[in-house]
Design an enzyme around this catalytic site. Structure first.
Site, PDB file in Angstrom:
ATOM      1  N   ASN A 196      -4.092   7.231  12.464  1.00  0.00           N
ATOM      2  CA  ASN A 196      -4.470   8.041  11.300  1.00  0.00           C
ATOM      3  C   ASN A 196      -5.139   7.194  10.213  1.00  0.00           C
ATOM      4  O   ASN A 196      -5.337   7.650   9.102  1.00  0.00           O
ATOM      5  CB  ASN A 196      -3.235   8.751  10.723  1.00  0.00           C
ATOM      6  N   GLU A 215       0.317   5.079   4.462  1.00  0.00           N
ATOM      7  CA  GLU A 215      -0.080   6.290   5.156  1.00  0.00           C
ATOM      8  C   GLU A 215      -1.114   7.074   4.334  1.00  0.00           C
ATOM      9  O   GLU A 215      -1.131   6.990   3.104  1.00  0.00           O
ATOM     10  CB  GLU A 215       1.151   7.175   5.390  1.00  0.00           C
ATOM     11  N   ASP A 255       5.304  -5.420   6.939  1.00  0.00           N
ATOM     12  CA  ASP A 255       6.228  -4.302   6.810  1.00  0.00           C
ATOM     13  C   ASP A 255       7.469  -4.452   7.689  1.00  0.00           C
ATOM     14  O   ASP A 255       7.524  -5.311   8.576  1.00  0.00           O
ATOM     15  CB  ASP A 255       5.502  -2.981   7.134  1.00  0.00           C
TER      16      ASP A 255
HETATM   17  C1  F6R Z   1       2.545  -3.009  11.835  1.00  0.00           C
HETATM   18  C2  F6R Z   1       1.513  -2.367  11.030  1.00  0.00           C
HETATM   19  C3  F6R Z   1       0.850  -1.116  11.501  1.00  0.00           C
HETATM   20  C4  F6R Z   1       0.222  -1.264  12.885  1.00  0.00           C
HETATM   21  C5  F6R Z   1      -0.426   0.040  13.334  1.00  0.00           C
HETATM   22  C6  F6R Z   1      -0.999  -0.063  14.726  1.00  0.00           C
HETATM   23  O1  F6R Z   1       3.012  -4.164  11.181  1.00  0.00           O
HETATM   24  O2  F6R Z   1       1.221  -2.847   9.995  1.00  0.00           O
HETATM   25  O3  F6R Z   1      -0.140  -0.750  10.585  1.00  0.00           O
HETATM   26  O4  F6R Z   1      -0.730  -2.284  12.840  1.00  0.00           O
HETATM   27  O5  F6R Z   1       0.527   1.072  13.297  1.00  0.00           O
HETATM   28  O6  F6R Z   1       0.030  -0.260  15.638  1.00  0.00           O
HETATM   29  P1  F6R Z   1      -0.267  -0.604  17.159  1.00  0.00           P
HETATM   30  O7  F6R Z   1      -0.877  -1.974  17.156  1.00  0.00           O
HETATM   31  O8  F6R Z   1       1.078  -0.592  17.825  1.00  0.00           O
HETATM   32  O9  F6R Z   1      -1.186   0.428  17.662  1.00  0.00           O
END
Ligand code: F6R
Length: 255
Positions: free
Chosen positions: A136, A143, A67
């Site tokens: 979440n 999401e 992403d």
């Molecule tokens: C980022 C992604 C997100 C993160 C998730 C956890 O490329 O795909 O799904 O893996 O938001 O983020 P952290 O590791 O910062 O807690």
């Protein structure tokens, strides 16, 4: 689903790097799906170390990131382009033409998303997809919702995600409200998935994903339907799992 427990974040990162390194040794032209955020930073550090020690060769590896924030230029320090460049790409011998991220700015978003899917398909699909998990239960930026997108798409970030990611920006107002993300189908088509989670703020999402019902309200729970998922958790992230009782570190639990 295989679940491995690590003592702490450092061991989690080493275990993840060993798994990725083994996959590259087995298939030097591996197509590797990559994540950003805090969780895989240790994995990237370990992979860079292995490369510098002459243990790993990325010259044939092809990468696709999950992403990118919508609206950010690649040289914006908060963009995932910048993150990947500074934490990983510039330290290993990946070939430029083998690196792919969804663009942060696109005139025609629909065409851009379709082109990203086509590029993944043209590369033969993703062999190993690395994932983090949102508090979440999101994966990529898929999401929670009544329905999930299958393919790469533009998505509105959940308020909870904007709050959680504000730590990487000057203020919460600077966090982009949208992102381009691989879809659930793009992720589920990967031949193998490696999900990493560290810290107690992930404990609820991990338990819901691994032990709760399969539901679009917890996108990571769809991974229960995938035939080859390895999950590596540190102790804090595993706290709410029922199946972890009396398990030692490094001991695989199967779901
Ligand atoms: C980022 C992604 C997100 C993160 C998730 C956890 O490329 O795909 O799904 O893996 O938001 O983020 P952290 O590791 O910062 O807690």
């Amino acid at each position: 689903m295989e679940v491995l427990l690590a003592r702490d974040y450092h061991q989690l990162s080493q275990m993840a790097a060993r798994l990725v390194a083994a996959a590259i040794k087995e298939k030097p032209a591996l197509t590797l799906g990559l994540a950003t955020g805090a969780t895989p930073l240790g994995l990237y550090r370990e992979l860079v170390r292995l490369y510098q020690e002459g243990e790993l060769d990325f010259s044939q590896v092809v990468t696709f990131n999950l992403d990118e924030y919508y609206g950010l230029f690649p040289d914006d320090p908060c963009s995932y382009h910048y993150y990947m460049e500074t934490n990983f790409f510039q330290h290993v011998n990946l070939r430029r033409e083998n690196i792919h991220l969804p663009p942060g700015r696109a005139e025609d978003v629909t065409a851009t998303c379709a082109a990203y899917e086509a590029a993944i398909a043209a590369a033969g699909g993703i062999d190993l997809q690395v994932l983090g998990i949102g508090r979440n239960g999101h994966i990529g930026f898929n999401e929670p919702g009544a329905a999930l997108n299958a393919t790469t798409h533009l998505i509105d970030l959940a308020p909870e995600t904007i709050r959680a990611n504000a730590r990487f920006f000057a203020s919460i107002n600077a966090v982009p409200r949208q992102a381009i993300s691989m879809g659930m189908g793009s992720i589920m088509k990967a031949r193998r998935i490696l999900l990493l989670a560290s810290g107690r703020d992930k404990a609820w999402a991990v338990a819901a994903a691994l032990e709760g019902p399969v539901t679009t309200r917890v996108p990571a729970s769809l991974l229960q339907l995938h035939p080859r998922v390895t999950v590596i958790l540190d102790r804090a992230a595993s706290r709410q799992l029922q199946g972890k009782a009396n398990r030692d570190e490094g001991w695989p639990m199967c779901y």
